[in-house]
Design a protein around this motif. Sequence first.
Motif, PDB file in Angstrom:
ATOM      1  N   VAL A  19      18.885  -9.498 -11.579  1.00 46.93           N
ATOM      2  CA  VAL A  19      17.750  -9.412 -10.666  1.00 46.93           C
ATOM      3  C   VAL A  19      16.518  -9.054 -11.490  1.00 46.93           C
ATOM      4  O   VAL A  19      16.623  -8.716 -12.677  1.00 46.93           O
ATOM      5  N   ASN A  20      15.351  -9.118 -10.833  1.00 44.54           N
ATOM      6  CA  ASN A  20      14.126  -8.877 -11.580  1.00 44.54           C
ATOM      7  C   ASN A  20      14.009  -7.409 -12.007  1.00 44.54           C
ATOM      8  O   ASN A  20      14.413  -6.487 -11.299  1.00 44.54           O
ATOM      9  N   HIS A  21      13.464  -7.223 -13.183  1.00 49.82           N
ATOM     10  CA  HIS A  21      13.247  -5.899 -13.747  1.00 49.82           C
ATOM     11  C   HIS A  21      12.173  -6.008 -14.817  1.00 49.82           C
ATOM     12  O   HIS A  21      11.971  -7.078 -15.402  1.00 49.82           O
ATOM     13  N   ARG A  22      11.504  -4.892 -15.063  1.00 48.85           N
ATOM     14  CA  ARG A  22      10.407  -4.924 -16.028  1.00 48.85           C
ATOM     15  C   ARG A  22      10.904  -5.214 -17.439  1.00 48.85           C
ATOM     16  O   ARG A  22      10.228  -5.872 -18.235  1.00 48.85           O
ATOM     17  N   TYR A  23      12.087  -4.688 -17.771  1.00 51.27           N
ATOM     18  CA  TYR A  23      12.660  -4.889 -19.098  1.00 51.27           C
ATOM     19  C   TYR A  23      14.076  -5.455 -18.946  1.00 51.27           C
ATOM     20  O   TYR A  23      14.547  -5.688 -17.836  1.00 51.27           O
ATOM     21  N   LEU A  24      14.745  -5.671 -20.077  1.00 49.54           N
ATOM     22  CA  LEU A  24      16.148  -6.081 -20.053  1.00 49.54           C
ATOM     23  C   LEU A  24      17.004  -4.832 -19.952  1.00 49.54           C
ATOM     24  O   LEU A  24      16.992  -3.978 -20.843  1.00 49.54           O
ATOM     25  N   GLU A  25      17.749  -4.705 -18.862  1.00 51.33           N
ATOM     26  CA  GLU A  25      18.583  -3.523 -18.622  1.00 51.33           C
ATOM     27  C   GLU A  25      19.999  -3.971 -18.274  1.00 51.33           C
ATOM     28  O   GLU A  25      20.306  -4.238 -17.110  1.00 51.33           O
ATOM     29  N   PRO A  26      20.896  -4.051 -19.267  1.00 53.93           N
ATOM     30  CA  PRO A  26      22.275  -4.472 -18.989  1.00 53.93           C
ATOM     31  C   PRO A  26      23.175  -3.299 -18.617  1.00 53.93           C
ATOM     32  O   PRO A  26      22.950  -2.164 -19.031  1.00 53.93           O
ATOM     33  N   SER A  27      24.193  -3.582 -17.820  1.00 57.08           N
ATOM     34  CA  SER A  27      25.230  -2.593 -17.517  1.00 57.08           C
ATOM     35  C   SER A  27      26.566  -3.330 -17.474  1.00 57.08           C
ATOM     36  O   SER A  27      26.624  -4.512 -17.116  1.00 57.08           O
ATOM     37  N   ARG A  37       4.976 -11.599 -17.239  1.00 61.81           N
ATOM     38  CA  ARG A  37       3.947 -10.570 -17.328  1.00 61.81           C
ATOM     39  C   ARG A  37       2.560 -11.195 -17.458  1.00 61.81           C
ATOM     40  O   ARG A  37       1.586 -10.703 -16.869  1.00 61.81           O
ATOM     41  N   ARG A  38       2.457 -12.251 -18.238  1.00 61.67           N
ATOM     42  CA  ARG A  38       1.185 -12.945 -18.406  1.00 61.67           C
ATOM     43  C   ARG A  38       0.710 -13.520 -17.074  1.00 61.67           C
ATOM     44  O   ARG A  38      -0.465 -13.394 -16.707  1.00 61.67           O
ATOM     45  N   LEU A  39       1.610 -14.136 -16.356  1.00 66.38           N
ATOM     46  CA  LEU A  39       1.250 -14.714 -15.062  1.00 66.38           C
ATOM     47  C   LEU A  39       0.859 -13.636 -14.064  1.00 66.38           C
ATOM     48  O   LEU A  39      -0.069 -13.817 -13.268  1.00 66.38           O
ATOM     49  N   ASP A  40       1.551 -12.503 -14.105  1.00 70.55           N
ATOM     50  CA  ASP A  40       1.218 -11.404 -13.196  1.00 70.55           C
ATOM     51  C   ASP A  40      -0.198 -10.891 -13.468  1.00 70.55           C
ATOM     52  O   ASP A  40      -0.957 -10.587 -12.538  1.00 70.55           O
ATOM     53  N   PHE A  41      -0.576 -10.802 -14.734  1.00 73.08           N
ATOM     54  CA  PHE A  41      -1.935 -10.390 -15.087  1.00 73.08           C
ATOM     55  C   PHE A  41      -2.962 -11.395 -14.566  1.00 73.08           C
ATOM     56  O   PHE A  41      -4.016 -11.010 -14.029  1.00 73.08           O
ATOM     57  N   LEU A  42      -2.662 -12.684 -14.702  1.00 73.20           N
ATOM     58  CA  LEU A  42      -3.586 -13.711 -14.225  1.00 73.20           C
ATOM     59  C   LEU A  42      -3.734 -13.667 -12.711  1.00 73.20           C
ATOM     60  O   LEU A  42      -4.813 -13.957 -12.178  1.00 73.20           O
TER      61      LEU A  42
END
Length: 289
Positions: free
Chosen positions: A27-35, A242-247
């Motif tokens: 799912v979406n997350h700011r960084y890569l977070e595996p478990s 992230r680039r698209l979110d800034f735009l």
Amino acid sequence: MIRSMTAFARQSTQFEWGSTVWEVRSVNHRYLEPSFKLPDTVRQLENNLRDALRNTLNRGKVECSLRIQAEGSISSTRLSIDDELLTQLVATSEHVQQQLRESAPINPLQLLQWPGVMTEARTDDEVICTDALSVFTTTLQQLLSSREREGAALKLFIEQRLESITRITNDIRHQMPIILKAQQQKLIDRVAQFAVELDKERLEQEIVMLAQKADVDEELDRLEAHIAEVSRVLIKGGPCGRRLDFLMQELNREANTLSSKSIVSDTTQAAVELKVLIEQMREQIQNIE
């Protein structure tokens, strides 16, 4: 290639020793977070699995679970005998018989019951780890393909909204000279209505101030520049969420300025439509890697 961060993959594989079932969801997350949820027999694989994820994905909360089912049927059970230990037991038993001067034969079943003589053959854990890692690589590729398919759909969605924003922007640019001319005439008519003679220079200053206040060319130019940049990023692909979110933030800023400078309801409504379209894109971009 645009990739979504939302995806699911499942891979079940049968081996001679048993089977593995991998399930990977992201799912979406700011960084890569595996478990990871792994059986103890393959716990040592976790570092390898993390490396595989880092080499394949850039962002997202990724949950990986593995189930291992060993073959339990009687036909698949293999027994092995420790021949060296058995030889020692036989020799020891014969020595004891000689000391006791007894001629009773050695009972093979009793020898086999001695701890460690007979064991059930088990699959080497290293073999299980190798097979599990191989299947995980395949499952990860399935997840990647799923993310790419959804990413392609998100790209199409954003491009459609960009087309609508471009159309609205062009309409506003086309209508602004007409709107300004109508507002100038409205000001002149209102002055004439009150039958008050104003200084011509003063009237011209008011008209200029009105035009400056309603001038949105700069905002329209920046909107077009941001639209072009979003299109370029979509074409380039790769990790660009992230680039698209800034735009999207920049597009929304210009739409707000456009609304604040509006002098007629038409441009106000157009600015509202712009903000709705930008918000729709922003919500979908939250899922882009």
